[in-house]
Scaffold this active site. Structure first.
Site, PDB file in Angstrom:
ATOM      1  N   ASP A  52       0.842  -1.190   0.000  1.00 24.14           N
ATOM      2  CA  ASP A  52       0.000   0.000   0.000  1.00 24.14           C
ATOM      3  C   ASP A  52       0.881   1.246   0.000  1.00 24.14           C
ATOM      4  O   ASP A  52       1.631   1.489   0.947  1.00 24.14           O
ATOM      5  CB  ASP A  52      -0.895  -0.023   1.248  1.00 24.14           C
ATOM      6  CG  ASP A  52      -1.843   1.156   1.297  1.00 24.14           C
ATOM      7  OD1 ASP A  52      -2.945   1.041   0.742  1.00 24.14           O
ATOM      8  OD2 ASP A  52      -1.476   2.194   1.880  1.00 24.14           O
ATOM      9  N   TYR A  57       2.988   9.535   0.263  1.00 26.75           N
ATOM     10  CA  TYR A  57       3.982   8.863   1.104  1.00 26.75           C
ATOM     11  C   TYR A  57       5.418   8.995   0.575  1.00 26.75           C
ATOM     12  O   TYR A  57       6.354   8.695   1.308  1.00 26.75           O
ATOM     13  CB  TYR A  57       3.663   7.372   1.236  1.00 26.75           C
ATOM     14  CG  TYR A  57       2.309   7.038   1.780  1.00 26.75           C
ATOM     15  CD1 TYR A  57       1.537   7.974   2.487  1.00 26.75           C
ATOM     16  CD2 TYR A  57       1.762   5.765   1.588  1.00 26.75           C
ATOM     17  CE1 TYR A  57       0.282   7.659   2.972  1.00 26.75           C
ATOM     18  CE2 TYR A  57       0.513   5.437   2.076  1.00 26.75           C
ATOM     19  CZ  TYR A  57      -0.231   6.379   2.755  1.00 26.75           C
ATOM     20  OH  TYR A  57      -1.473   6.050   3.223  1.00 26.75           O
ATOM     21  N   LYS A  87      -2.669   5.818  -4.076  1.00 22.63           N
ATOM     22  CA  LYS A  87      -3.765   6.747  -3.768  1.00 22.63           C
ATOM     23  C   LYS A  87      -3.502   8.131  -4.364  1.00 22.63           C
ATOM     24  O   LYS A  87      -2.362   8.588  -4.416  1.00 22.63           O
ATOM     25  CB  LYS A  87      -3.934   6.891  -2.246  1.00 22.63           C
ATOM     26  CG  LYS A  87      -4.067   5.570  -1.512  1.00 22.63           C
ATOM     27  CD  LYS A  87      -4.272   5.771  -0.023  1.00 22.63           C
ATOM     28  CE  LYS A  87      -3.962   4.511   0.742  1.00 22.63           C
ATOM     29  NZ  LYS A  87      -2.518   4.238   0.860  1.00 22.63           N
ATOM     30  N   HIS A 120      -7.685   9.375  -1.811  1.00 21.25           N
ATOM     31  CA  HIS A 120      -7.142   9.321  -0.451  1.00 21.25           C
ATOM     32  C   HIS A 120      -8.111   9.886   0.599  1.00 21.25           C
ATOM     33  O   HIS A 120      -8.222   9.347   1.706  1.00 21.25           O
ATOM     34  CB  HIS A 120      -5.809  10.074  -0.405  1.00 21.25           C
ATOM     35  CG  HIS A 120      -4.846   9.537   0.588  1.00 21.25           C
ATOM     36  ND1 HIS A 120      -3.488   9.522   0.383  1.00 21.25           N
ATOM     37  CD2 HIS A 120      -5.019   8.992   1.812  1.00 21.25           C
ATOM     38  CE1 HIS A 120      -2.876   8.992   1.433  1.00 21.25           C
ATOM     39  NE2 HIS A 120      -3.785   8.674   2.324  1.00 21.25           N
ATOM     40  N   LEU A 218      -3.323  -1.155  14.390  1.00 20.96           N
ATOM     41  CA  LEU A 218      -2.843  -1.240  15.772  1.00 20.96           C
ATOM     42  C   LEU A 218      -3.007   0.087  16.496  1.00 20.96           C
ATOM     43  O   LEU A 218      -2.324   0.371  17.472  1.00 20.96           O
ATOM     44  CB  LEU A 218      -1.383  -1.709  15.807  1.00 20.96           C
ATOM     45  CG  LEU A 218      -1.120  -3.046  15.100  1.00 20.96           C
ATOM     46  CD1 LEU A 218       0.351  -3.397  15.153  1.00 20.96           C
ATOM     47  CD2 LEU A 218      -1.971  -4.159  15.708  1.00 20.96           C
TER      48      LEU A 218
END
Length: 317
Positions: A52, A57, A87, A120, A218
């Site tokens: 991903d 990023y 994205k 996004h 998480l």
């Protein structure tokens, strides 16, 4: 070569298969490109087949290099063995900029197509360079959902994206999109974990045939997922706390985007498919206090299209 864990796949509404566990590449500060490439090659060698990334990023080039190196080294036979998600960032979320943005992404990846291309956020910003840290709130402009989605569909029709979807869409926005879409979104990637369980969205997406993919599995921004309940279950199952948290998401029918650049944890995060949580475990997990980590507050402006967090999420958080 190490033993590779087989990750199950689901079939999206586009007809394409997607591994249910992927490796995320959002990190700051970004490692040097050779170091980042090496980390991602390690992930492929460990068994990750879904990656991903995003224009935001700045990891697309390293990922493309890692795929090429993995093929060259015989870790995988071809590009078809990996599933690549990227994205569209908000500054390119304008109908005329979407195809050029995807072509730029593919150029950095060194690939002919993305397996999945996502919007996004349901947000547009003034056109300009992709820069999360320096945009101004007043740069947020109205989001042309119909025009943007039509351009996404064109990317799909051209074969540059095998599947298209969205990220950070509420049930309300997804419903609006489904009413105007010719090609429905295959995926809605959202924050989801034991501390933000997304039951309403999961049910809505299941009903509409849209797959939910979980980022921040998480927890994020200090939202506490590491509860005594998860700790107890992990101890009784002889699993790690993250393994329990990831298994819970998988059992909800969602896929998971994990992120660890530590080799041992990479391996542990894949070891969630050959055991189950009990009904009692899942009932206990439902009692974990809920708190969202990312609320999109950075897009709020008194004169902008979103004047409150509630307007971004349509009062669903």
């Amino acid at each position: 070569m190490m033993e590779v864990v087989h990750v199950p796949e689901i079939v999206l509404n586009s007809g394409y298969k997607m591994p249910v566990l992927g490796m995320g590449t959002a990190t700051y500060p970004i490692p040097r490109i050779d170091e980042f490439t090496s980390i991602l090659v390690d992930a492929i060698e460990t068994g990750y087949r879904h990656f991903d990334t995003a224009a935001l990023y700045d990891s697309e080039e390293a990922l493309g290099r890692a795929v090429a190196e993995a093929i060259e080294r015989g870790i995988i036979k071809s590009r078809q063995e990996v599933f690549i998600t990227s994205k569209l960032w908000c500054n390119d979320a304008h109908p005329q900029l979407i195809l050029p943005a995807l072509k730029s992404t593919l150029g950095k990846l060194g690939l002919d197509f993305a397996d999945l291309y996502l919007i996004h956020w349901p947000i547009s910003m003034k056109p300009g360079p992709v820069d999360f840290f320096n945009f101004k709130r007043e740069d947020v402009v109205p989001f042309d959902m119909k025009g943007v989605w039509k351009a996404m569909e064109e990317c799909c029709n051209l074969g540059l994206a095998k599947s298209i979807g969205v990220s950070n869409f509420s049930c309300t926005k997804l419903s609006q999109l489904l009413q105007i879409a010719t090609t429905p979104p295959a995926v809605n990637q959202v924050e989801m974990n034991v501390a933000w369980q997304q039951q309403k969205l999961l049910e809505f997406c299941k009903e509409k045939g849209v797959h939910v993919s979980a980022y921040s599995p998480l927890g994020s921004n200090g939202a506490s997922w590491n509860s005594p309940i998860i700790n107890d279950i992990a101890t009784s199952k002889q699993k790690t706390i993250p393994q329990v948290a990831l298994r819970w998401i998988y059992e909800q029918g969602a896929s998971v985007i994990v992120k660890s650049f530590n080799k041992e944890r990479m391996k542990q995060n894949l070891e969630v498919f050959d055991w189950e949580l009990s009904t009692e475990d899942k009932i206990r997990i439902r009692d974990i206090p809920q708190r969202k980590g990312y609320n999109g507050e950075m897009f709020i402006h008194p004169n902008g299209p979103y004047k409150s967090v509630d307007e971004i999420w349509d009062e669903e958080i």
